[in-house]
Design an enzyme around this catalytic site. Structure first.
Site, PDB file in Angstrom:
ATOM      1  N   HIS A   1       0.846  -1.210   0.000  1.00  0.00           N
ATOM      2  CA  HIS A   1       0.000   0.000   0.000  1.00  0.00           C
ATOM      3  C   HIS A   1       0.877   1.254   0.000  1.00  0.00           C
ATOM      4  CE1 HIS A   1      -2.775  -2.888   2.188  1.00  0.00           C
ATOM      5  NE2 HIS A   1      -3.565  -2.448   1.228  1.00  0.00           N
TER       6      HIS A   1
ATOM      7  N   GLN B   1      -0.374  -4.549  -8.682  1.00  0.00           N
ATOM      8  CA  GLN B   1      -0.410  -5.601  -9.714  1.00  0.00           C
ATOM      9  C   GLN B   1      -0.593  -6.985  -9.093  1.00  0.00           C
ATOM     10  OE1 GLN B   1      -0.595  -5.080 -12.919  1.00  0.00           O
ATOM     11  NE2 GLN B   1      -0.324  -7.207 -13.586  1.00  0.00           N
ATOM     12  N   LYS B   2      -0.476  -7.083  -7.753  1.00  0.00           N
ATOM     13  CA  LYS B   2      -0.745  -8.401  -7.135  1.00  0.00           C
ATOM     14  C   LYS B   2      -2.165  -8.834  -7.482  1.00  0.00           C
ATOM     15  CE  LYS B   2      -1.554  -9.393  -2.722  1.00  0.00           C
ATOM     16  NZ  LYS B   2      -2.722 -10.309  -2.708  1.00  0.00           N
TER      17      LYS B   2
ATOM     18  N   SER C   1       0.418  -9.019   1.521  1.00  0.00           N
ATOM     19  CA  SER C   1      -1.045  -9.023   1.510  1.00  0.00           C
ATOM     20  C   SER C   1      -1.515  -8.797   2.934  1.00  0.00           C
ATOM     21  CB  SER C   1      -1.546 -10.383   1.024  1.00  0.00           C
ATOM     22  OG  SER C   1      -2.903 -10.561   1.385  1.00  0.00           O
ATOM     23  N   SER C   2      -2.610  -8.061   3.091  1.00  0.00           N
ATOM     24  CA  SER C   2      -3.165  -7.867   4.441  1.00  0.00           C
ATOM     25  C   SER C   2      -3.547  -9.208   5.040  1.00  0.00           C
ATOM     26  CB  SER C   2      -4.398  -6.962   4.382  1.00  0.00           C
ATOM     27  OG  SER C   2      -4.054  -5.730   3.812  1.00  0.00           O
TER      28      SER C   2
END
Ligand code: PAF
Length: 282
Positions: free
Chosen positions: A37, A149-150, A186-187
């Site tokens: 982020h 882009q993930k 990733s969260s």
């Protein structure tokens, strides 16, 4: 930095910025920030004059039984990180502000692009994403909008929405950020226990296997996918959702790996569904 939870107040503040000739950059998020982020926000700060970040866990993109309730949240920390980085505005609406009683309008991108990959196992997910992002674009009216882009399929679907609906903005895809050992940030990584955290490496490792097979001259999709799957299944907690090789622009499956290609994987590690991908021009 100013924080708004009301749509009209944010619209008013941004209309003044726009009148002052500011180029507006927008980073839509669901919060619980990691370096992925932060890299989007840094890019927005570099490329535009006025940066807006939204933090909104959007209920309409979660299916029944998915993790909407338990999705990780930490508003205090997120706001501090935005402030330290130099973000100008943060939009933190309640669900009732975005979807008041009687709300019933949705935007849906139809066709293969939303039915393959994550769309196949998460029906309705992309309808929720396009609807909320459409609303957010109408509220913020950005010049540039930054996405990781993930979520390659999300980028492709939103880019198509922008083109199909002649929206006056440009989507800027930003590179995947990885932990030192290769795990895509990733969260949802926070859900993994210590064993699962190690086993989660099979996603990025399977992409490396694909890359070295391509270097060695292999072009048969099925053969590459077989080897990727075999590696993923070495992790005892792994359940494969998909391993696919698709054309990058329309996300349709390919038999022979040539052109602008996306290798995409989604795997459940224990209860946590993780995704990763690699784009290559061959
Ligand atoms: O990628 C996300 O965090 C979400 O899908 C988005 C784009 C903020 C829409 O809710």
């Amino acid at each position: 930095m100013q924080v708004f939870n009301e749509i009209n107040a944010l619209k008013h503040a941004l209309s003044i910025e726009r009148k002052d000739g500011k180029k507006i950059g927008f980073v839509p998020t669901m919060g619980f920030f990691h370096d992925g982020h932060m890299s989007l926000m840094k890019e927005a700060i570099n490329e535009t004059d006025c940066v807006v970040v939204s933090i909104f866990v959007n209920p309409t993109q979660f299916g029944p039984g998915e993790d909407f309730e338990s999705y990780p949240r930490n508003m205090e920390r997120d706001l501090k990180l935005c402030e330290e980085l130099g973000v100008h505005y943060v939009f933190t609406p309640e669900v009732s502000e975005m979807y008041p009683a009687g709300y019933s309008t949705f935007v849906e991108c139809e066709g293969g692009i939303t039915h393959t990959l994550c769309g196949a196992s998460r029906p309705g997910h992309f309808k929720g994403v396009t609807s909320v992002v459409n609303k957010l674009f109408n509220i913020v009216e950005p010049d540039l909008a930054f996405f990781g882009q993930k979520d390659a399929q999300q980028v492709a679907v939103l880019d198509k929405m922008v083109r199909d609906l002649n929206m006056n903005l440009k989507i800027i895809p930003c590179p995947i950020m990885r932990e030192n050992d290769g795990l895509a940030m990733s969260s949802r990584n926070v859900y993994l226990n210590a064993i699962e955290r190690k086993e989660a490496l099979v996603l990025s490792e399977s992409l490396k296997i694909a890359s070295s097979l391509i270097q060695d001259g292999e072009r048969n999709s099925n053969k590459i996918i077989e080897q990727m799957k075999a590696h993923i299944m070495t992790a005892s907690s792994a359940v494969i959702d998909y391993v696919q090789i698709v054309e990058n622009d329309n996300l349709s499956d390919i038999d022979t790996v040539v052109g602008d290609v996306l290798f995409a994987v989604a795997v459940r590690i224990g209860k946590t569904r993780l995704i990763d991908n690699m784009r290559m021009t061959i």
